[in-house]
Every structure is written in structure tokens, then in C-alpha cells.
Design an enzyme around this catalytic site. Structure first.
Site, PDB file in Angstrom:
ATOM      1  CG  HIS A   1      -2.650  -6.884   7.599  1.00 53.72           C
ATOM      2  ND1 HIS A   1      -1.749  -6.255   6.767  1.00 53.72           N
ATOM      3  CD2 HIS A   1      -3.610  -5.978   7.866  1.00 53.72           C
ATOM      4  CE1 HIS A   1      -2.163  -5.012   6.568  1.00 53.72           C
ATOM      5  NE2 HIS A   1      -3.279  -4.815   7.229  1.00 53.72           N
TER       6      HIS A   1
ATOM      7  CD  GLU B   1      -4.229  -4.828  14.536  1.00 56.40           C
ATOM      8  OE1 GLU B   1      -5.441  -5.149  14.625  1.00 56.40           O
ATOM      9  OE2 GLU B   1      -3.734  -4.400  13.489  1.00 56.40           O
TER      10      GLU B   1
ATOM     11  CG  ASN C   1      -2.164   0.796   1.048  1.00 52.38           C
ATOM     12  OD1 ASN C   1      -2.398   1.356  -0.019  1.00 52.38           O
ATOM     13  ND2 ASN C   1      -2.974   0.868   2.087  1.00 52.38           N
TER      14      ASN C   1
ATOM     15  CD  GLU D   1      -7.517  -6.616   9.396  1.00 57.95           C
ATOM     16  OE1 GLU D   1      -6.301  -6.922   9.304  1.00 57.95           O
ATOM     17  OE2 GLU D   1      -7.905  -5.445   9.525  1.00 57.95           O
TER      18      GLU D   1
ATOM     19  CE1 TYR E   1      -5.753   1.958  10.754  1.00 55.47           C
ATOM     20  CE2 TYR E   1      -6.533   1.418  12.954  1.00 55.47           C
ATOM     21  CZ  TYR E   1      -6.227   1.032  11.677  1.00 55.47           C
ATOM     22  OH  TYR E   1      -6.412  -0.252  11.296  1.00 55.47           O
TER      23      TYR E   1
ATOM     24  CD1 TRP F   1      -2.302   7.843  10.354  1.00 59.78           C
ATOM     25  CD2 TRP F   1      -1.786   5.945   9.272  1.00 59.78           C
ATOM     26  NE1 TRP F   1      -3.448   7.305   9.859  1.00 59.78           N
ATOM     27  CE2 TRP F   1      -3.176   6.146   9.204  1.00 59.78           C
ATOM     28  CE3 TRP F   1      -1.229   4.810   8.678  1.00 59.78           C
ATOM     29  CZ2 TRP F   1      -4.036   5.255   8.553  1.00 59.78           C
ATOM     30  CZ3 TRP F   1      -2.063   3.928   8.026  1.00 59.78           C
ATOM     31  CH2 TRP F   1      -3.463   4.154   7.954  1.00 59.78           C
TER      32      TRP F   1
ATOM     33  NE  ARG G   1     -10.075  -2.414  13.369  1.00 59.97           N
ATOM     34  CZ  ARG G   1      -9.182  -1.822  12.563  1.00 59.97           C
ATOM     35  NH1 ARG G   1      -7.981  -2.372  12.376  1.00 59.97           N
ATOM     36  NH2 ARG G   1      -9.465  -0.710  11.938  1.00 59.97           N
TER      37      ARG G   1
ATOM     38  CG  HIS H   1      -2.737   2.039  12.988  1.00 57.50           C
ATOM     39  ND1 HIS H   1      -2.306   2.940  12.058  1.00 57.50           N
ATOM     40  CD2 HIS H   1      -3.024   0.917  12.306  1.00 57.50           C
ATOM     41  CE1 HIS H   1      -2.347   2.385  10.857  1.00 57.50           C
ATOM     42  NE2 HIS H   1      -2.773   1.155  10.978  1.00 57.50           N
TER      43      HIS H   1
ATOM     44  NE  ARG I   1      -2.898  -7.355  13.017  1.00 54.77           N
ATOM     45  CZ  ARG I   1      -3.904  -7.524  12.156  1.00 54.77           C
ATOM     46  NH1 ARG I   1      -4.656  -8.594  12.231  1.00 54.77           N
ATOM     47  NH2 ARG I   1      -4.141  -6.625  11.224  1.00 54.77           N
TER      48      ARG I   1
ATOM     49  CG  ASP J   1      -5.060  -1.605  14.658  1.00 59.31           C
ATOM     50  OD1 ASP J   1      -4.016  -1.416  15.301  1.00 59.31           O
ATOM     51  OD2 ASP J   1      -5.094  -1.749  13.418  1.00 59.31           O
TER      52      ASP J   1
ATOM     53  CD  GLU K   1      -1.427  -3.642  10.500  1.00 59.89           C
ATOM     54  OE1 GLU K   1      -2.455  -4.224  10.858  1.00 59.89           O
ATOM     55  OE2 GLU K   1      -1.414  -2.443  10.143  1.00 59.89           O
TER      56      GLU K   1
HETATM   57  C1  GCO Z   1      -5.463  -3.308   9.991  1.00 56.18           C
HETATM   58  C2  GCO Z   1      -4.455  -2.342   9.519  1.00 56.18           C
HETATM   59  C3  GCO Z   1      -4.830  -1.561   8.293  1.00 56.18           C
HETATM   60  C4  GCO Z   1      -3.615  -0.772   7.817  1.00 56.18           C
HETATM   61  C5  GCO Z   1      -3.542  -0.792   6.337  1.00 56.18           C
HETATM   62  C6  GCO Z   1      -2.296  -0.109   5.833  1.00 56.18           C
HETATM   63  O1  GCO Z   1      -5.367  -3.685  11.140  1.00 56.18           O
HETATM   64  O2  GCO Z   1      -6.295  -3.702   9.192  1.00 56.18           O
HETATM   65  O3  GCO Z   1      -3.947  -1.573  10.563  1.00 56.18           O
HETATM   66  O4  GCO Z   1      -5.976  -0.790   8.445  1.00 56.18           O
HETATM   67  O5  GCO Z   1      -3.623   0.518   8.301  1.00 56.18           O
HETATM   68  O6  GCO Z   1      -3.597  -2.120   5.936  1.00 56.18           O
HETATM   69  O7  GCO Z   1      -2.074  -0.384   4.508  1.00 56.18           O
HETATM   70 MG    MG Z   2      -3.760  -2.986  12.186  1.00 56.21          MG
END
Ligand code: GCO
Ligand code: MG
Length: 403
Positions: A313, A237, A38, A340, A160, A403, A148, A213, A284, A211, A263
Site C-alpha cells: 500500500h 485488488e 487515516n 503503490e 471510490y 466503503w 491503476r 475496495h 499489500r 481496486d 492494505e
Molecule cells: C489504495 C487504497 C486507498 C485507501 C486509503 C484509505 O489502494 O490506495 O485503497 O485509496 O482508500 O489509503 O486510507
Molecule cells: Mg486499495
């Protein structure tokens, strides 16, 4: 033996960008692998086209492990998301070919099904707690056994996990990175009430996940984990950034809330200490970003020895090709935890017709030979690549943040 005669990279953007590798053999059978990274898609496309594909031509498509080792050891430059996503794409495509040649779904080649279906979690989000819970009730009515919960933070314009659209969350939303603002204090106050209200509305028979993040320090994460304990979350997470794996020691000392991470990992080495010291409960890593089915199995075996389960992920930036591969892996792996599942848009599903299905909270990869996923190249060609970045995050005083 099926000999590799050609390979190409297909870049398409049916609502979002995807990079797909297609490997062809002299027996007329082809295999697909997801190579989407991504916000950095074209780097992997070039790595494959310019540096990997020339080395594949003429090789025996059945020698999956050998090709993996060739690309990993042979590059000299090991690991990293670009390299490992490219290796993953090749690996996934070769498993697809092997399955098609054998006339068996890939999970049968991985040892067969260890369960009837794969438990998945959906994403409920909203600008307010009420909106998130409303959304979560919708997921519950669809049969999800795990949801989630992410909610807007009072006092912050955006954060986020909270989308513009009610059901589709797509963070890579702009031609240049969107700027978000962050306050840890405001966030930490907002999550426990979300879970309290979540349990009130959804009951105790559904798993609830969250999450972070990568936004907390270890001691802050310890506090959040402790505050959430009464609501028995399935996991917290990415509580802290994980470059320094020892960060998790402190989190672990302060909470019994299960921890998930990985992830953005791309190799077993990113998780070695976390797994060995049993600092986490769920790993993950997923097919596309962690070296394919071959490497993911290695991580899972290592994790199994340390009571760590898988929780791959599965956001929308992982294409249906990755989703299919993940489900074959999940169905077979002994220490499966959860998968997920963020649904793709109809446009994406049309470009990637697939055999996997969802029923009553569980997913199944289907029984077609190989991965059971295809690409409609004609349709794919209609959706041109569109640069799209993930957002960046700053503290309220302007300091660059995670982020
Ligand atoms: C999740 C992830 C995603 C990421 C995204 C980045 O737990 O699904 O944190 O939302 O932010 O995959 O490319
Ligand atoms: Mg995540």
C-alpha cells in the site's frame, strides 16, 4: 550502544494529517517512524505518547527485535490497527537509527539491493472512461510501467478512487464522513469497458491494475475477474472484504485474474490462510499499518514460500517516512512484486524532505544513512491537525455498505 533518551509524537497537517514518531538517542542521532492511521490519527498519537514512549526511555536502540517483541507481547492486547501502527512507528524509527549509526542506507542492513529499482504504479482516475484514459496516458508519458485505472460509475454521483482533483486523490475529505451511494450492478457493468478502452489506448506493454475496495461478494468478484481476463490485468485488488479469508477460495475458483489484498491488514495472522492456501498473488501489507519493517519482512518470507509477492500500500495517507521505509524494504525483499505510489503534495514533501526518487517508472530510496527522510519540525508546526474522515457508503435504498 545508542540509548533512547527521549521520544515525541509530531502531528502535522500539510494538506492532510500525518503522525510521526521521533526517537532520540544519547549519541545525538534520531530516527523517524510513520504512525498515521487515516481518520483515527489521534488514537495512535495517544497510544504512543501515553503508553509506549514511557517504556522506551533508557532502552538500547539497537535491539530492534527485542523492542518489537516487548511492545507486541508486553501489551497483552495483541494486534489491531492502532497498536500495530504504534509498534510500526517505533520499529521504523529504530531501523532509521541503526542505519545512521552504521552509516548505511536501511536497505543495506536488510541484505542489500535485490534489484536496480522498485516498480511503482500510479493512479489514473476520472469521472468518465475518457477522462481516466486521458489521465493514464499522462502517467504513461511520465514513464510509469504500471497504472491503476478507476473510473466514475454511470448513474452514481461519486465513487471510490475518483477524485475532485485530476492528479491527487484524497478520500479523507470532510470534517464528518461524506456519504456515497453504491450499486454493484452499475459498477460491474462499468469496469470491463474501462479495461477494453484502456488496452486500446495504452497498449499491452503497461501493467493495468484495479481496486474494487472490498465491495463485491465472492461470486460477483469471480465474475468481474473473469470479465477482465481478456485484458490481462496485473491485479484485482480487495475484491471482497477479507475478514473471512475463506471468501477468496470462491473467487479463486472462478478466475485467473491475479488477486491482491492486505492494505488494512495489520498482522501476519490476517493473511495466514490467504497465503498458505495460495488464494492470493500479492500481499499489500505495508510498513506503517503492519508492525513496521520487522513484521513486514516476516510476512514477506512466509509469502515467498507460497509464491505470493509483495505489493505494498502506498496511498497519500502513508507519510513520506513510510514511503521511504517501504522503498528500502522493496529494494531488498526477494519476492517483491510492485509498490503503490501516489505522489504527495508539495506542502507534504516540504515538511518531509527525502532522498527517494522516481525515474522511468522505478523508484529508489537513495543512499543516505538510515531511511533518508527527515521532518522539518518548524514547518510541521505551522500546519495544525484538522479532523478528516474517510467517506461511508450506502446502497441506493439506504443500507449501510462497505466503503
Ligand atoms: C489504495 C487504497 C486507498 C485507501 C486509503 C484509505 O489502494 O490506495 O485503497 O485509496 O482508500 O489509503 O486510507
Ligand atoms: Mg486499495
Amino acid at each position: 550502544m545508542p540509548k533512547i533518551t527521549g521520544a515525541k509524537v509530531i502531528v502535522t497537517s500539510p494538506g492532510r494529517n500525518f503522525v510521526t514518531l521521533k526517537i532520540e538517542t544519547d549519541e545525538g542521532i534520531y530516527g523517524l517512524g510513520d504512525a498515521t492511521l487515516n481518520g483515527r490519527e489521534l488514537a495512535v498519537a495517544s497510544y504512543l505518547t501515553d503508553h509506549v514512549i514511557p517504556c522506551l526511555i533508557g532502552r538500547d536502540a539497537h535491539r530492534i527485535e527485542d523492542v518489537w517483541q516487548y511492545l507486541y507481547k508486553g501489551a497483552y492486547w495483541r494486534r489491531g490497527p492502532v497498536t500495530m501502527s504504534a509498534i510500526a512507528a517505533v520499529d521504523t524509527a529504530l531501523w532509521d537509527i541503526k542505519g545512521k549509526v552504521a552509516g548505511l542506507p536501511v536497505y543495506q542492513l536488510l541484505g542489500g539491493a535485490s534489484r536496480e529499482g522498485v516498480m511503482v504504479y500510479g493512479h489514473a482516475n476520472g469521472k468518465t472512461i475518457e477522462e481516466t484514459i486521458d489521465n493514464a496516458l499522462h502517467y504513461q508519458s511520465l514513464g510509469y510501467k504500471a497504472i491503476r485505472l478507476q473510473s466514475g460509475v454511470p448513474g452514481l454521483a461519486s465513487t471510490y478512487g475518483v477524485s475532485k482533483d485530476r492528479y491527487f486523490y484524497e478520500p479523507a475529505d470532510a470534517d464528518l464522513p461524506t456519504e456515497n451511494l453504491w450499486s454493484t450492478e452499475k459498477y460491474l457493468r462499468s469496469v470491463p469497458p474501462l479495461f477494453e478502452k484502456g488496452r486500446e489506448a495504452l497498449g499491452w506493454d503497461v501493467h493495468l491494475l484495479h481496486d474494487v475496495h472490498h465491495r463485491l461478494t465472492p461470486i460477483e468478484a469471480g465474475r468481474l475477474g473473469k470479465d477482465l481476463e481478456p485484458f490481462r490485468p496485473f491485479w484485482m485488488e480487495d475484491a471482497v472484504p477479507a475478514e473471512n479469508q475463506a471468501n477468496f477460495r470462491l473467487v479463486r475458483q472462478h478466475t485467473t485474474t491475479p488477486l491482491a489484498v492486505g492494505e488494512i491488514f495489520n498482522s501476519i495472522w490476517d493473511a495466514k490462510q490467504l497465503i498458505e492456501e495460495q488464494l492470493i498473488d500479492y500481499i499489500r501489507t505495508t510498513v506503517v499499518h503492519a508492525g513496521g519493517i520487522t513484521h513486514l519482512r516476516r510476512i514477506a518470507s512466509f509469502a515467498d514460500m507460497h509464491n505470493v509477492r509483495t505489493g505494498s500500500h502506498g496511498a497519500t495517507d502513508l507519510s513520506p517516512v513510510c514511503m521511504a521505509a517501504a522503498l528500502h524494504f522493496d529494494l531488498s525483499v526477494p519476492n517483491f512484486g510492485i509498490q503503490e505510489y501516489m505522489r504527495h503534495t508539495e506542502e507534504t514533501d516540504a515538511v518531509f524532505p527525502h532522498a527517494y526518487s522516481f525515474e522511468d517508472g522505478l523508484m529508489h530510496p537513495g543512499d543516505k544513512p538510515g531511511l533518508g527522510v527527515d521532518i522539518d519540525e518548524e514547518l510541521a508546526a505551522k500546519y495544525e491537525y484538522k479532523r478528516a474522515y474517510l467517506p461511508v457508503n450506502r446502497l441506493e435504498d439506504g443500507t449501510m455498505f462497505h466503503w
